[in-house]
Write a protein that holds these residues in place. Structure first.
Motif, PDB file in Angstrom:
ATOM      1  N   ARG A 184      34.749  29.023  50.407  1.00  0.00           N
ATOM      2  CA  ARG A 184      36.062  29.294  49.800  1.00  0.00           C
ATOM      3  C   ARG A 184      35.905  29.666  48.326  1.00  0.00           C
ATOM      4  O   ARG A 184      36.547  30.607  47.844  1.00  0.00           O
ATOM      5  CB  ARG A 184      36.962  28.050  49.914  1.00  0.00           C
ATOM      6  CG  ARG A 184      37.259  27.614  51.327  1.00  0.00           C
ATOM      7  CD  ARG A 184      38.231  26.437  51.340  1.00  0.00           C
ATOM      8  NE  ARG A 184      38.295  25.823  52.664  1.00  0.00           N
ATOM      9  CZ  ARG A 184      39.231  24.966  53.049  1.00  0.00           C
ATOM     10  NH1 ARG A 184      40.186  24.620  52.202  1.00  0.00           N
ATOM     11  NH2 ARG A 184      39.220  24.443  54.263  1.00  0.00           N
ATOM     12  N   PHE A 198      34.997  33.201  47.397  1.00  0.00           N
ATOM     13  CA  PHE A 198      36.063  34.197  47.487  1.00  0.00           C
ATOM     14  C   PHE A 198      37.174  33.966  46.470  1.00  0.00           C
ATOM     15  O   PHE A 198      37.814  34.924  46.031  1.00  0.00           O
ATOM     16  CB  PHE A 198      36.650  34.212  48.903  1.00  0.00           C
ATOM     17  CG  PHE A 198      35.765  34.875  49.913  1.00  0.00           C
ATOM     18  CD1 PHE A 198      35.900  36.222  50.210  1.00  0.00           C
ATOM     19  CD2 PHE A 198      34.765  34.161  50.563  1.00  0.00           C
ATOM     20  CE1 PHE A 198      35.079  36.842  51.136  1.00  0.00           C
ATOM     21  CE2 PHE A 198      33.932  34.761  51.489  1.00  0.00           C
ATOM     22  CZ  PHE A 198      34.080  36.113  51.776  1.00  0.00           C
ATOM     23  N   THR A 199      37.428  32.713  46.110  1.00  0.00           N
ATOM     24  CA  THR A 199      38.555  32.419  45.224  1.00  0.00           C
ATOM     25  C   THR A 199      38.146  32.220  43.771  1.00  0.00           C
ATOM     26  O   THR A 199      38.969  32.388  42.862  1.00  0.00           O
ATOM     27  CB  THR A 199      39.278  31.141  45.676  1.00  0.00           C
ATOM     28  OG1 THR A 199      38.393  30.004  45.526  1.00  0.00           O
ATOM     29  CG2 THR A 199      39.719  31.255  47.134  1.00  0.00           C
ATOM     30  N   ASN A 200      36.890  31.815  43.543  1.00  0.00           N
ATOM     31  CA  ASN A 200      36.409  31.459  42.208  1.00  0.00           C
ATOM     32  C   ASN A 200      37.321  30.409  41.564  1.00  0.00           C
ATOM     33  O   ASN A 200      37.526  30.393  40.348  1.00  0.00           O
ATOM     34  CB  ASN A 200      36.316  32.695  41.302  1.00  0.00           C
ATOM     35  CG  ASN A 200      35.439  32.457  40.084  1.00  0.00           C
ATOM     36  OD1 ASN A 200      34.441  31.737  40.158  1.00  0.00           O
ATOM     37  ND2 ASN A 200      35.810  33.036  38.955  1.00  0.00           N
ATOM     38  N   ASN A 201      37.857  29.524  42.404  1.00  0.00           N
ATOM     39  CA  ASN A 201      38.796  28.512  41.949  1.00  0.00           C
ATOM     40  C   ASN A 201      38.464  27.193  42.628  1.00  0.00           C
ATOM     41  O   ASN A 201      38.696  27.037  43.833  1.00  0.00           O
ATOM     42  CB  ASN A 201      40.227  28.962  42.281  1.00  0.00           C
ATOM     43  CG  ASN A 201      41.279  28.016  41.740  1.00  0.00           C
ATOM     44  OD1 ASN A 201      41.164  26.797  41.849  1.00  0.00           O
ATOM     45  ND2 ASN A 201      42.334  28.569  41.160  1.00  0.00           N
ATOM     46  N   MET A 235      41.452  25.263  44.329  1.00  0.00           N
ATOM     47  CA  MET A 235      41.842  25.830  45.620  1.00  0.00           C
ATOM     48  C   MET A 235      40.795  25.556  46.694  1.00  0.00           C
ATOM     49  O   MET A 235      41.122  25.484  47.884  1.00  0.00           O
ATOM     50  CB  MET A 235      42.041  27.342  45.495  1.00  0.00           C
ATOM     51  CG  MET A 235      43.287  27.755  44.735  1.00  0.00           C
ATOM     52  SD  MET A 235      43.430  29.567  44.614  1.00  0.00           S
ATOM     53  CE  MET A 235      43.514  30.030  46.340  1.00  0.00           C
ATOM     54  N   SER A 236      39.564  25.374  46.293  1.00  0.00           N
ATOM     55  CA  SER A 236      38.469  25.237  47.245  1.00  0.00           C
ATOM     56  C   SER A 236      38.237  23.799  47.696  1.00  0.00           C
ATOM     57  O   SER A 236      37.668  23.573  48.767  1.00  0.00           O
ATOM     58  CB  SER A 236      37.172  25.787  46.631  1.00  0.00           C
ATOM     59  OG  SER A 236      37.333  27.128  46.241  1.00  0.00           O
ATOM     60  N   ASP A 274      40.397  41.163  51.051  1.00  0.00           N
ATOM     61  CA  ASP A 274      40.187  39.780  50.630  1.00  0.00           C
ATOM     62  C   ASP A 274      41.505  39.030  50.471  1.00  0.00           C
ATOM     63  O   ASP A 274      41.573  37.819  50.673  1.00  0.00           O
ATOM     64  CB  ASP A 274      39.409  39.724  49.301  1.00  0.00           C
ATOM     65  CG  ASP A 274      37.923  40.017  49.496  1.00  0.00           C
ATOM     66  OD1 ASP A 274      37.495  40.128  50.663  1.00  0.00           O
ATOM     67  OD2 ASP A 274      37.207  40.127  48.487  1.00  0.00           O
ATOM     68  N   ASP A 275      42.585  39.756  50.132  1.00  0.00           N
ATOM     69  CA  ASP A 275      43.837  39.052  49.893  1.00  0.00           C
ATOM     70  C   ASP A 275      44.617  38.777  51.176  1.00  0.00           C
ATOM     71  O   ASP A 275      45.737  38.282  51.123  1.00  0.00           O
ATOM     72  CB  ASP A 275      44.716  39.789  48.871  1.00  0.00           C
ATOM     73  CG  ASP A 275      45.131  41.180  49.330  1.00  0.00           C
ATOM     74  OD1 ASP A 275      44.816  41.553  50.477  1.00  0.00           O
ATOM     75  OD2 ASP A 275      45.779  41.897  48.544  1.00  0.00           O
ATOM     76  N   TRP A 324      43.178  30.375  52.840  1.00  0.00           N
ATOM     77  CA  TRP A 324      42.195  29.295  52.883  1.00  0.00           C
ATOM     78  C   TRP A 324      42.890  27.958  53.113  1.00  0.00           C
ATOM     79  O   TRP A 324      43.894  27.650  52.491  1.00  0.00           O
ATOM     80  CB  TRP A 324      41.394  29.245  51.585  1.00  0.00           C
ATOM     81  CG  TRP A 324      40.550  30.460  51.387  1.00  0.00           C
ATOM     82  CD1 TRP A 324      40.804  31.530  50.585  1.00  0.00           C
ATOM     83  CD2 TRP A 324      39.317  30.755  52.051  1.00  0.00           C
ATOM     84  NE1 TRP A 324      39.813  32.472  50.694  1.00  0.00           N
ATOM     85  CE2 TRP A 324      38.882  32.027  51.591  1.00  0.00           C
ATOM     86  CE3 TRP A 324      38.534  30.073  52.982  1.00  0.00           C
ATOM     87  CZ2 TRP A 324      37.704  32.614  52.035  1.00  0.00           C
ATOM     88  CZ3 TRP A 324      37.356  30.667  53.420  1.00  0.00           C
ATOM     89  CH2 TRP A 324      36.952  31.919  52.944  1.00  0.00           C
TER      90      TRP A 324
END
Length: 304
Positions: free
Chosen positions: A73, A76-79, A82-83, A173-174, A178
């Motif tokens: 996750r 893909f999110t670099n967060n 969120m992961s 990707d959007d 997730w």
């Protein structure tokens, strides 16, 4: 059809399937071979460029699986927030249930997540240790979760394989959701469940076992898909989901099955008897009628 009644209601998807032994709640009684035997699924090995997964790991398989999931996750999110959403909930519940305050250490771990470098993998493994507090009320000290070099290497390689799988299942990707949950789709029987991810057409689950997915795994992803379609009025991104996809990152094999390849009696039995719906999902029933037309659309888009 008769609802397989749990000992008490408001269970998660996993609890509904496997039961809750400490509360004397039995798991689902599936037909011989399960509602969806893995043999029904179409399997294929992904092209990963020759990545190899090495020998045995020194931390629990559950922690390895979560670390692979959450780091995928993050790629893909670099967060990190969120992961690792369940890990934070587990950390908060740890304080509530056991009066163990790991907030500072939790934040330190989150700040170490930068990708799939060794430091990030160790931090992700320890963060995954908080999950069991939220999901089951159990806790083992996360500071003792110390993956060795082989384990770190395996996690890194499995995350890479997962990246290939995710790209294969998404148009953009959007269109990836997730950790989807299914507000608007829950019932008095099943009140919680969070899948690994979904895209416009696929409900996806990532595994890291040495064995192929079993009947509980296939029922789990089917329940996620049905919950999502019943919740589609609340979130339109679920409207076109119909393909179940399980990916074993250790063996590099994907298993997929369009719901409309399944006998509708099985779908309806799971909707009524297992999840506890009072009525079927109208949009699913319409899509089943239009299945041939839908197949052509998916093929033209290169989805299948």
């Amino acid at each position: 059809m008769t609802l397989q009644e749990p000992a008490h209601k408001r269970l998660s998807v996993t609890q509904r399937i496997r039961g809750v032994p400490e509360a004397h709640i039995k798991g689902i009684r599936q037909p011989q071979g399960g509602y969806l035997p893995i043999e029904l699924f179409h399997s294929k090995e992904l092209d990963d460029g020759g990545i190899e997964v090495l020998g045995p790991e020194n931390i629990s398989p559950g922690i390895v699986g979560l670390a692979v999931d959450y780091l995928t996750r993050f790629q893909f999110t670099n967060n990190a927030e969120m992961s690792f959403p369940v890990a934070r909930k587990g950390m908060e519940k740890l304080l509530e249930l056991y009066e163990i305050d790991e907030r500072k250490y939790f934040d330190e771990l989150m700040n170490k997540i930068e990708g799939v470098d060794d430091t990030s993998i160790v931090a992700a493994s320890q963060l995954a240790g908080f999950d069991s507090v939220f999901r089951a009320g159990r806790y083992s000290p996360v500071r003792e979760i110390l993956p060795d070099k082989t384990t770190i290497s395996n996690i890194k390689r499995m995350v890479k394989r997962c990246e290939i799988f995710v790209h294969d299942k998404s148009i953009l990707d959007d269109d990836i959701v997730w950790g989807p949950t299914f507000q608007g789709g829950y019932t008095d029987t099943v009140s919680y469940g969070d899948a690994d991810f979904c895209t416009a057409f696929f409900m996806c689950d990532i595994k890291t076992s040495e064995k192929p997915p079993g009947k509980n795994d296939t029922l789990q992803v089917l329940m996620y898909l049905l919950l999502a379609r019943h919740a589609a009025n609340d979130f339109n991104g679920f409207r076109y989901l119909s393909i179940l996809a399980l990916f074993n990152a250790r063996t590099n094999i994907e298993y997929s099955l369009d719901l409309f390849e399944v006998d509708e009696k099985i779908q309806h039995e799971v909707e009524y008897d297992i999840i506890g719906y009072d009525s079927l999902c109208d949009s699913l029933e319409k899509d089943r009628v239009d299945y041939a037309k839908r197949l052509d659309i998916l093929k033209n888009l290169g989805i299948i």
